[in-house]
Write an enzyme that holds these catalytic residues in place. Structure first.
Site, PDB file in Angstrom:
ATOM      1  N   SER A 406    -103.977  55.652  48.553  1.00 17.77           N
ATOM      2  CA  SER A 406    -103.854  55.005  47.248  1.00 17.77           C
ATOM      3  C   SER A 406    -102.806  55.670  46.356  1.00 17.77           C
ATOM      4  O   SER A 406    -102.498  55.135  45.291  1.00 17.77           O
ATOM      5  CB  SER A 406    -105.204  54.932  46.554  1.00 17.77           C
ATOM      6  OG  SER A 406    -106.005  56.012  46.858  1.00 17.77           O
ATOM      7  N   HIS A 427    -102.680  49.056  50.991  1.00 17.89           N
ATOM      8  CA  HIS A 427    -103.641  49.659  50.064  1.00 17.89           C
ATOM      9  C   HIS A 427    -104.711  48.636  49.683  1.00 17.89           C
ATOM     10  O   HIS A 427    -104.450  47.724  48.903  1.00 17.89           O
ATOM     11  CB  HIS A 427    -102.904  50.187  48.826  1.00 17.89           C
ATOM     12  CG  HIS A 427    -103.823  50.822  47.845  1.00 17.89           C
ATOM     13  ND1 HIS A 427    -103.618  50.790  46.486  1.00 17.89           N
ATOM     14  CD2 HIS A 427    -104.976  51.508  48.034  1.00 17.89           C
ATOM     15  CE1 HIS A 427    -104.606  51.419  45.888  1.00 17.89           C
ATOM     16  NE2 HIS A 427    -105.438  51.863  46.789  1.00 17.89           N
ATOM     17  N   GLU A 439    -102.274  45.796  48.173  1.00 17.55           N
ATOM     18  CA  GLU A 439    -100.882  46.187  47.898  1.00 17.55           C
ATOM     19  C   GLU A 439    -100.207  46.453  49.248  1.00 17.55           C
ATOM     20  O   GLU A 439    -100.671  47.290  50.025  1.00 17.55           O
ATOM     21  CB  GLU A 439    -100.835  47.455  47.039  1.00 17.55           C
ATOM     22  CG  GLU A 439    -101.131  47.209  45.575  1.00 17.55           C
ATOM     23  CD  GLU A 439    -101.068  48.486  44.752  1.00 17.55           C
ATOM     24  OE1 GLU A 439    -100.368  48.501  43.721  1.00 17.55           O
ATOM     25  OE2 GLU A 439    -101.709  49.486  45.131  1.00 17.55           O
ATOM     26  N   ASN A 477    -102.469  51.846  40.738  1.00 18.47           N
ATOM     27  CA  ASN A 477    -103.002  53.156  40.357  1.00 18.47           C
ATOM     28  C   ASN A 477    -102.036  53.950  39.490  1.00 18.47           C
ATOM     29  O   ASN A 477    -102.457  54.778  38.694  1.00 18.47           O
ATOM     30  CB  ASN A 477    -103.385  53.951  41.609  1.00 18.47           C
ATOM     31  CG  ASN A 477    -104.734  53.504  42.154  1.00 18.47           C
ATOM     32  OD1 ASN A 477    -105.462  52.776  41.477  1.00 18.47           O
ATOM     33  ND2 ASN A 477    -105.067  53.921  43.359  1.00 18.47           N
TER      34      ASN A 477
END
Ligand code: TC6
Length: 698
Positions: A406, A427, A439, A477
């Site tokens: 991540s 991800h 992702e 993130n």
């Protein structure tokens, strides 16, 4: 006649055939064609009119691209009335979907026949509006108030068999829509069936609309359209005439049409469809996908394996020991039993998936035939490098090697292999068999067909896939860590975690950031903070230790029973943990900060400005291809309220100059944190919006 509606006189039946691919949306030409076709049928002495769609569907709704532009006559509400008022017998034959304005046209016709696979619905609330062409007045008259409220406030698509039971359609017959429609019209004519205008049916009996309104408003977490639609249905029961009910519907419709929520939701509709359109992958064939490997059977790995199994892929689950592999299998079975309970799987399918399609392994050699391997092991660069070195040694040529990291640098991971072109990031978001976002992280050397394979996998698993570039945290993130930091700063300066959660939930987030942290586990943020401190924080960055102290006391959130909240009385009770505020107050005292009050508005404004500013950096640096990619990421992975369209749509609606001015003002307190994004400054200087960038990129 417009070409969008074909006209044919078949004996005494006029046939109006919609021809406006891909979904026969009721754009201006279609509406004009229907009005002209009705007039011509009446002038040419037809006894009945059949309306159906060529191609894949009946009308899937108004043409959403026309929203916000000056409306052109004939308007849809008048068209529905016009069709209904015709002296001829008018019948719809439905296949595909009759949605929104499409179902409203069908309700304007006197009889409706459908094929068994057809679906009908009034999904307008998902676009921030309500059925504005008589749907809220006609549907309760044919289906009753309760069913109409359900369909209109949820927007759900109703299958033909259910629609038949509800009285929304009159007959379900297998076949070609034109043929079954013609046969039905002939039968109606032969038996002398009367015209049957819904507007002449009696008004339905009212229910306790105030109670329904309140319940729907609460469920919508700030979304206005479903609750407003309740008031329109109320008018179907209580207005003094059908026409007065239509007028009330129209007024409520126009209020919503002019709202930011409508803009946000329609932006989200088109962003969903644009996000997978990547010109560089046009015509690039993905590599074949049948067998995949998953390394690591924790919550994430088991979730990925579950999603893959449900999509028909075979999965080899690799763990360190036979015991760990069995535990992973148990997690997968637990996930699949949810699908079994919901009736999405039969018990035989369940058995097949867990015995035949799933293989457990502890030796990397078991991955030698996998088409794609996803690593979901502990988030540590050295561990990941070891995994990829082993994969490089055993995987077949052409296998795609993916990391579910991540935050970590995919380029560094790819560099330990002899085939960096085959490596990418995939991800997932936890729980991976539930969360829609994926992702697809494209590293420097990722080959185009490997990227295309990432998107093909996402599609197969039913995910919304977003292309991301490599950086710390990719799109989601990376932005999250900045707005979370902003929340931490507000706490140091005087806000409580509970005030922040409340303000953001009122803004429309499913959960505030501290409730989310408790759910995800406070140890995750703790590990990230430790890593960042070990890498060396910028001396200008504000830091605090109160959250670490919470973790040191063993409080990791829901899984340990306490975090920011105390979960002794259940997850929903949300009782603040009394240990938290003293830790925060101690931190403030230690840093010499005199706390001040934060209004809800200021909390939202700062949090959102931090999010938008970082998002602008992510777009400016090319990590996200377009602003809409950020919006989709936050909508599907981070609980951002869909009716606000995503952070960058929200920013456009707020006004970029005002947001930039706030950021610059706050930079006077903390110049390090509030560094304006160059892209934001550029857009303001040029008088452009994020949406302008979306349009230029399409
Ligand atoms: C309404 O009717 C209000 C009435 C009140 C009036 C007073 N308009 O989704 P797909 C495009 S509100 C324009 O990929 P699927 C879509 O953008 C409307 N364009 O296909 C895409 O274009 P692209 C109520 C539309 O098979 C292409 O068609 N109706 C519209 O997965 C294919 O779409 C709805 O809310 C539209 N209405 O799903 C229904 N609809 O290829 C909205 C689609 O350039 N539509 N496009 O990217 C849907 O739910 C789905 O499209 C579907 C087909 C179920 C019809």
């Amino acid at each position: 006649m417009s070409e969008a509606i074909g006209y044919e006189l078949h004996g005494d039946i006029a046939i109006l055939a919609a021809n406006n691919p891909p979904v026969n949306a009721l754009g201006h030409a279609v509406r004009q064609g229907l009005a002209d076709g009705m007039a011509r049928a009446e002038a040419e002495g037809a006894r009945a009119v059949l309306i159906y769609g060529t191609g894949r569907t009946y009308f899937a709704g108004a043409d959403i691209r026309e929203f916000g532009k000056p409306p052109k006559e004939p308007h849809l509400p008048e068209l529905c009335n016009r069709i209904e008022a015709s002296p001829l017998l008018v019948v719809s034959a439905i296949h595909g979907t009759a949605l929104g304005g499409g179902l409203e046209v069908a309700l304007g016709t006197h009889y409706r026949i459908a094929v068994p696979t057809a679906k009908v619905g009034l999904p307008e609330v998902h676009l921030g509006i309500l059925p504005g062409a008589g749907g809220t007045q006609r549907l309760p008259r044919v289906a009753g108030v309760e069913a109409a409220l359900d369909m209109i406030t949820t927007g759900r698509h109703v299958r033909a068999d259910e629609a038949l039971k509800l009285g929304v359609i009159d007959r379900v017959v297998e076949g070609d829509p034109r043929e079954i429609g013609l046969a039905y019209v002939r039968e109606l004519l032969d038996e002398g069936a009367p015209r049957r205008p819904v507007s002449e049916m009696p008004a339905p009996a009212p229910v306790d609309f105030d109670a329904v309104y309140a319940a729907v408003l609460k469920k919508g977490r700030g979304q206005l359209s479903p609750a407003t639609a309740v008031r329109a249905v109320q008018a179907a029961c209580e207005a003094e005439s059908f026409a007065a009910g239509l007028k009330r519907e129209r007024d409520l419709f126009m209020d919503l049409m002019n709202s930011d929520q409508r803009e946000g939701l329609i932006h989200a509709f088109f962003a969903d469809r644009a996000v997978g359109k990547l010109p560089e992958l046009d015509g690039v064939a993905p590599r074949p996908l049948a067998a995949i490997g998953v390394i690591g059977g924790g919550t994430m790995g088991a979730g990925i394996a579950t999603a893959a199994l449900l999509s028909g892929l075979t999965v080899t689950m690799l763990e360190m020991t036979p015991e760990a592999a069995e535990a992973a299998k148990g997690r997968i079975e637990g996930n699949l039993s949810g699908a079994l309970k919901r009736g999405k799987l039969t018990s035989q399918q369940f058995d097949n998936l867990t015995t035949k399609a799933l293989t457990l392994a502890t030796d990397y050699a078991a991955l030698s035939e996998a088409d794609l391997v996803i690593e979901a092991v502990f988030e540590d660069m050295e561990v990941k490098k070891q995994v990829f070195t082993k994969l490089d040694a055993v995987c077949k040529q052409g296998a795609v090697l993916a990391s579910n990291t991540s935050y970590l640098d995919i380029n560094q991971i790819a560099a330990v292999t002899s085939r960096p072109q085959d490596v990418l990031g995939l991800h997932f978001f936890s729980p991976a068999h539930v969360m829609k976002l994926l992702e697809v992280v494209i590293a420097d050397q990722t080959a185009p067909d490997v990227a295309a394979t990432g998107f093909a996998l996402g599609k197969r698993l039913g995910k919304v896939s977003v292309r991301a570039g490599v950086c710390d945290g990719f799109i989601g993130n990376r932005i999250l860590s900045v707005y979370r930091t902003c929340a931490d700063h507000m706490i140091l300066d005087g806000a409580s975690p509970y005030e922040i959660d409340d303000a953001l939930e009122e803004f429309g987030f499913a959960m505030g950031p501290f409730a989310v942290a408790d759910l995800a586990g406070l140890d995750i943020g703790w590990a990230v903070r430790k890593r960042k401190r070990a890498e060396g924080l910028d001396p200008r960055a504000r830091d605090s230790a109160y959250a670490d102290k919470l973790c040191e006391a063993g409080h990791f959130g829901q899984k340990t029973g306490k975090g920011y909240y105390d979960y002794a009385a259940g997850a929903k009770a949300r009782v603040p943990n009394p240990e938290v505020m003293p830790l925060i107050e101690g931190e403030r005292a230690q840093q010499g900060i005199t706390p001040r009050a934060f209004s809800k508005d200021e909390i939202v404004r700062r949090y959102m400005a931090a999010m938008v500013n970082e998002a602008a950096k992510v777009v400016g640096e090319g990590i996200a291809r377009r602003p809409l990619d950020v919006d989709v990421t936050l909508l599907y992975g981070y609980g951002f309220p869909r009716y606000r369209g995503g952070p960058l749509k929200w920013a456009d609606l707020q006004g970029l100059p005002e947001l930039l001015a706030d950021i610059k003002r706050w930079a006077a307190e903390d110049a390090y944190f509030w560094q304006p994004a160059p892209l934001l400054e550029q857009l303001v200087a040029e008088g452009r919006s994020f949406d302008d960038l979306n349009k230029e990129a399409v």
